[in-house]
Design an enzyme around this catalytic site. Structure first.
Site, PDB file in Angstrom:
ATOM      1  N   SER A  68      11.394 -19.916  19.887  1.00 49.37           N
ATOM      2  CA  SER A  68      10.659 -18.987  19.045  1.00 49.37           C
ATOM      3  C   SER A  68       9.990 -17.901  19.890  1.00 49.37           C
ATOM      4  O   SER A  68      10.676 -17.220  20.655  1.00 49.37           O
ATOM      5  CB  SER A  68       9.660 -19.779  18.190  1.00 49.37           C
ATOM      6  OG  SER A  68       9.143 -19.023  17.136  1.00 49.37           O
ATOM      7  N   ASP A  76      17.953 -20.508   9.919  1.00 48.32           N
ATOM      8  CA  ASP A  76      16.696 -20.048  10.518  1.00 48.32           C
ATOM      9  C   ASP A  76      16.555 -18.532  10.369  1.00 48.32           C
ATOM     10  O   ASP A  76      17.437 -17.768  10.769  1.00 48.32           O
ATOM     11  CB  ASP A  76      16.680 -20.453  11.993  1.00 48.32           C
ATOM     12  CG  ASP A  76      15.400 -20.079  12.710  1.00 48.32           C
ATOM     13  OD1 ASP A  76      14.429 -19.660  12.047  1.00 48.32           O
ATOM     14  OD2 ASP A  76      15.369 -20.229  13.948  1.00 48.32           O
ATOM     15  N   HIS A  82      14.139 -23.714  11.603  1.00 50.80           N
ATOM     16  CA  HIS A  82      13.567 -23.190  12.855  1.00 50.80           C
ATOM     17  C   HIS A  82      13.000 -24.332  13.689  1.00 50.80           C
ATOM     18  O   HIS A  82      13.235 -24.405  14.905  1.00 50.80           O
ATOM     19  CB  HIS A  82      12.480 -22.172  12.527  1.00 50.80           C
ATOM     20  CG  HIS A  82      11.954 -21.441  13.718  1.00 50.80           C
ATOM     21  ND1 HIS A  82      12.768 -20.723  14.568  1.00 50.80           N
ATOM     22  CD2 HIS A  82      10.688 -21.317  14.217  1.00 50.80           C
ATOM     23  CE1 HIS A  82      12.034 -20.174  15.531  1.00 50.80           C
ATOM     24  NE2 HIS A  82      10.781 -20.525  15.345  1.00 50.80           N
TER      25      HIS A  82
END
Length: 304
Positions: A171, A228, A281
């Protein structure tokens, strides 16, 4: 990059529509996917270290073993400043692992919504081609840590008689990791061994993406899990562009993965509805769970 998805997207849109486009949209690849030609065990190891960067409990337990790695050093409190761990791994060498967004820290979240494109930092601007732009928030998070990280990586390379330096992150940590991978390749003796980045958002403009491809090429491995949404921001219409050759895990959290050649490949992640939450995610990447603050701490190698 796991601030509440709806809030994050709205803030992203507001910031972007109030500013100028970085540069015209670049082309998309239409190449068909291929089998992943890399050692999957290394992805499993790297994903487990990306998860460990989220862990506050035991963050300074130097000597902690995760797979074939040993935790050597940590900087950043994970809230005011992003955490960065340095490990020594038998398979990956010295590993620099960047923490992703701490969803309960406004300081961490703020990095995710500073979408303004800026020049590369003065530390490394000279190495980039003219016209390179990167996202302000990601670069700010990276440069908060870079000087002390470089110092300690060089120290541990000498202590461990190690030439390999690998980068990982998830991320926001993946975005920092891409900037770090380039920085290591450009400024550190011995350069970059490999980079494993999970749930990577777009970091820079096409000039940046092209220079990433030219500089680190297939040393870079970046991975998207299912639907995601994070890899789709910042949006391409505002000039942001991914580097080449992502790996798509689909269905999410499965052991079915393929490599999609070229930049912004039209197949793969662009063909399915996006998960507006975080279940893809924050998921299972090559059998290792990356769950952010809710993930396993200490991290676990595989087993999922």
């Amino acid at each position: 990059m796991i601030v509440g998805p709806v809030i994050s997207l709205l803030l992203s849109y507001f910031v972007l529509v109030s500013g100028a486009s970085i540069e015209p949209r670049a082309a998309k690849s239409t190449d068909q996917p291929v089998d992943v030609p890399y050692d999957i065990d290394e992805f499993t190891q790297a994903a487990s270290l990306a998860q460990q960067a989220y862990c506050t409990k035991g963050a300074h337990d130097y000597g902690l073993k995760i797979g074939d790695s040993t935790l050597l050093w940590t900087t950043g409190d994970g809230s005011l400043k992003q955490r960065v761990n340095v490990h020594h791994s038998e398979s990956l060498g010295i590993v620099v692992a960047f923490q992703g967004t701490n969803s309960i820290s406004p300081f961490s979240d703020f990095h995710d919504i500073q979408f303004r494109p800026v020049d590369p930092d003065a530390r490394y601007k000279q190495y980039y081609p003219k016209g390179t732009k990167v996202m302000n928030g990601f670069q700010n998070a990276y440069t908060d840590d870079v000087d002390t990280v470089f110092k300690h990586v060089e120290k541990f390379k000498q202590e461990k008689n190690e030439t390999r330096v690998t980068v990982t992150g998830h991320s926001l940590g993946a975005a920092m990791g891409l900037l770090g991978s380039m920085d290591i390749a450009l400024r550190m003796n011995g350069g970059l061994h490999k980079a494993y980045l999970f749930g990577l958002p777009r970091v820079g403009n096409p000039t940046f993406a092209n220079f990433v491809d030219k500089t680190i090429g297939d040393k870079l491995h970046w991975v998207v899990n299912g639907g995601d949404w994070v890899p789709l921001v910042p949006p391409r219409p505002f000039g942001y562009q991914h580097p080449s050759n992502y790996i798509w895990i689909y269905p999410s959290n499965s052991d079915n993965w393929r490599l999609y050649p070229g930049q912004e490949n039209v197949h793969g992640m662009l063909t399915v509805p996006q998960d507006v939450g975080t279940s893809d995610h924050l998921g299972v990447y090559f059998h290792s769970k990356i769950g952010g603050r809710s993930g396993p701490c200490p991290s676990q190698l595989g087993g999922f």
